[in-house]
Design a protein around this motif. Structure first.
Motif, short mmCIF file in Angstrom:
data_model
loop_
_atom_site.label_atom_id
_atom_site.label_comp_id
_atom_site.label_asym_id
_atom_site.label_seq_id
_atom_site.Cartn_x
_atom_site.Cartn_y
_atom_site.Cartn_z
N VAL A 33 48.63 37.80 29.10
CA VAL A 33 48.27 37.21 30.40
C VAL A 33 46.81 36.78 30.60
N ALA A 34 46.83 36.14 31.77
CA ALA A 34 45.42 35.57 32.14
C ALA A 34 45.31 35.71 33.69
N TYR A 35 44.12 36.06 34.26
CA TYR A 35 44.17 36.08 35.52
C TYR A 35 42.81 35.02 35.95
N SER A 36 42.89 34.63 37.33
CA SER A 36 41.70 33.91 37.67
C SER A 36 40.35 34.60 38.11
N SER A 37 39.22 34.32 37.94
CA SER A 37 38.31 35.00 38.86
C SER A 37 37.18 34.00 39.41
N GLN A 38 36.34 34.41 40.00
CA GLN A 38 35.36 33.43 40.80
C GLN A 38 33.87 34.23 40.53
N SER A 56 32.72 30.03 43.59
CA SER A 56 32.86 28.93 42.64
C SER A 56 34.45 28.84 42.82
N LYS A 57 34.63 27.74 42.25
CA LYS A 57 36.42 27.38 42.22
C LYS A 57 36.78 28.56 41.09
N PRO A 58 38.08 29.08 41.53
CA PRO A 58 38.69 29.88 40.54
C PRO A 58 38.91 29.39 39.13
N GLU A 59 38.69 30.07 38.26
CA GLU A 59 38.77 29.67 36.93
C GLU A 59 39.72 30.52 36.25
N LEU A 60 40.56 30.30 35.30
CA LEU A 60 41.54 31.01 34.61
C LEU A 60 40.66 31.63 33.38
N ASP A 61 40.74 32.92 33.20
CA ASP A 61 40.21 33.72 32.22
C ASP A 61 41.01 33.67 30.85
N PRO A 62 40.36 33.97 29.85
CA PRO A 62 41.27 33.88 28.60
C PRO A 62 42.42 34.48 28.56
N VAL A 63 43.47 34.17 27.80
CA VAL A 63 44.68 34.87 27.40
C VAL A 63 44.72 35.95 26.55
N HIS A 64 44.90 37.01 27.19
CA HIS A 64 44.66 38.41 26.25
C HIS A 64 46.02 39.09 26.18
N ASP A 65 46.15 40.10 25.32
CA ASP A 65 47.29 41.05 25.31
C ASP A 65 47.04 42.29 26.21
N ARG A 66 48.12 42.72 26.81
CA ARG A 66 48.25 43.85 27.35
C ARG A 66 49.36 44.87 27.04
#
Length: 313
Positions: free
Chosen positions: A111-116, A126-136
């Motif tokens: 998964v990867a989520y956006s953050s600001q 700031s403009k939302p940026e997609l965080d790194p893809v990681h395992d869950r």
């Protein structure tokens, strides 16, 4: 105000979230100011348990309540109805697993989520940026009566998931899901009645549908009814050649909200198995997103029944 009364969200699912899609805003402003800021929705972080409430000093900011739209709602495309029927048929043919109450449903995702970012000197995120893809990885008790576990390679880390509260219609343990309707019309009513969040009601029902197929083990009969119920929702479309968080290409059933964000549920075009989910901007937004920007992505890599927490297939 929300059109829905407050409900208890299923433990281990989205208990801290009032919406399907959220942005995590990492910031340095005082907590009272942080919690007062309402933002646009993005892919939900799916945080769970009380320990996730203060994610590394950040805060999850809830959306304002969604109002019903007065504009005409698009009909679901014939292509989407046909695809969802194919998925329903494939789901109905799968054998119902033999599962003991003392076992656990294990789901591994990427998964990867956006953050600001938001600081005291700059109050505009700031403009939302997609965080790194990681395992869950998650473990849910089959009967819902025992704690589960979340292990995620981000700030969530390792979190114990509470047992379900008995009697909630929205519990997502396997045993509770076996009590859901097997008739598509009854399932559609269930989606509207038990939708969680403040999106416009048709979109929230679509979101609830997506939540069930993403990180639960739905019995075949209920799963087939769920896909046929989704075909009865308005404004559902098909998007082809969509990649999930693992890079697999599939075909998606999708729905766009009033903010220009399209939720895409991705399936294998040959086997019709669920692959993952993506949220993408369909137009420029006031938050700085451009058409085609991905605000969240997920891929289910494994879904199995195991005998204990932390056991992996």
């Amino acid at each position: 105000m929300s059109e829905l009364p407050e409900k208890d969200l299923p433990p281990g699912r989205h208990r801290l979230l009032k919406e399907h899609l959220m942005t995590e805003i990492r910031q340095e402003t005082p907590r009272a100011e942080r919690t007062a800021r309402a933002r646009r929705p993005w892919l939900r972080p799916v945080l769970v348990g009380a320990a996730a409430a203060a994610v590394a000093g950040g805060v999850l900011v809830a959306l304002p309540s969604g109002a019903e739209q007065n504009t005409a709602v698009k009909h679901t495309s014939d292509e989407a109805v046909a695809l969802l029927e194919d998925i329903a048929l494939a789901t109905a043919k799968r054998d119902a697993p033999e599962i003991r109450d003392d076992q656990y449903v294990y789901v591994k995702s990427r998964v990867a989520y956006s953050s600001q970012q938001l600081t005291a000197s700059d109050q505009k995120p700031s403009k939302p940026e997609l965080d790194p893809v990681h395992d869950r990885e998650v473990w849910f008790a089959v009967d819902g009566k025992r704690p589960g576990l979340l292990v995620e390679e981000n700030r969530n880390g390792r979190t114990e998931l509470e047992a379900e509260k008995p009697g909630l219609a929205t519990n997502t343990s396997y045993r509770n899901l076996t009590t859901l309707p097997t008739d598509p019309d009854a399932m559609l009513k269930w989606l509207y009645k038990n939708r969680q969040g403040d999106n416009q009601k048709d979109h929230q029902a679509f979101i609830t549908f997506g939540d069930l197929v993403r990180e639960s083990l739905v019995p075949p009969a209920q799963g087939a009814a769920l896909y046929r119920a989704a075909a009865k929702l308005p404004a559902v479309e098909v998007v082809k050649d969509v990649k999930d968080a693992a890079g697999r290409t599939g075909v998606a059933v999708s729905r766009e909200d009033e903010h220009g964000l399209q939720t895409q549920l991705i399936f294998n075009p040959k086997t019709f198995e669920y692959l993952g989910e993506r949220v993408v901007a369909t137009r420029e937004t006031e938050d700085g997103l451009e058409e085609g920007d991905v605000t969240g992505t997920a891929a289910v890599l494994d879904r199995e029944v195991v005998d204990k927490v932390e056991q992996r297939p």
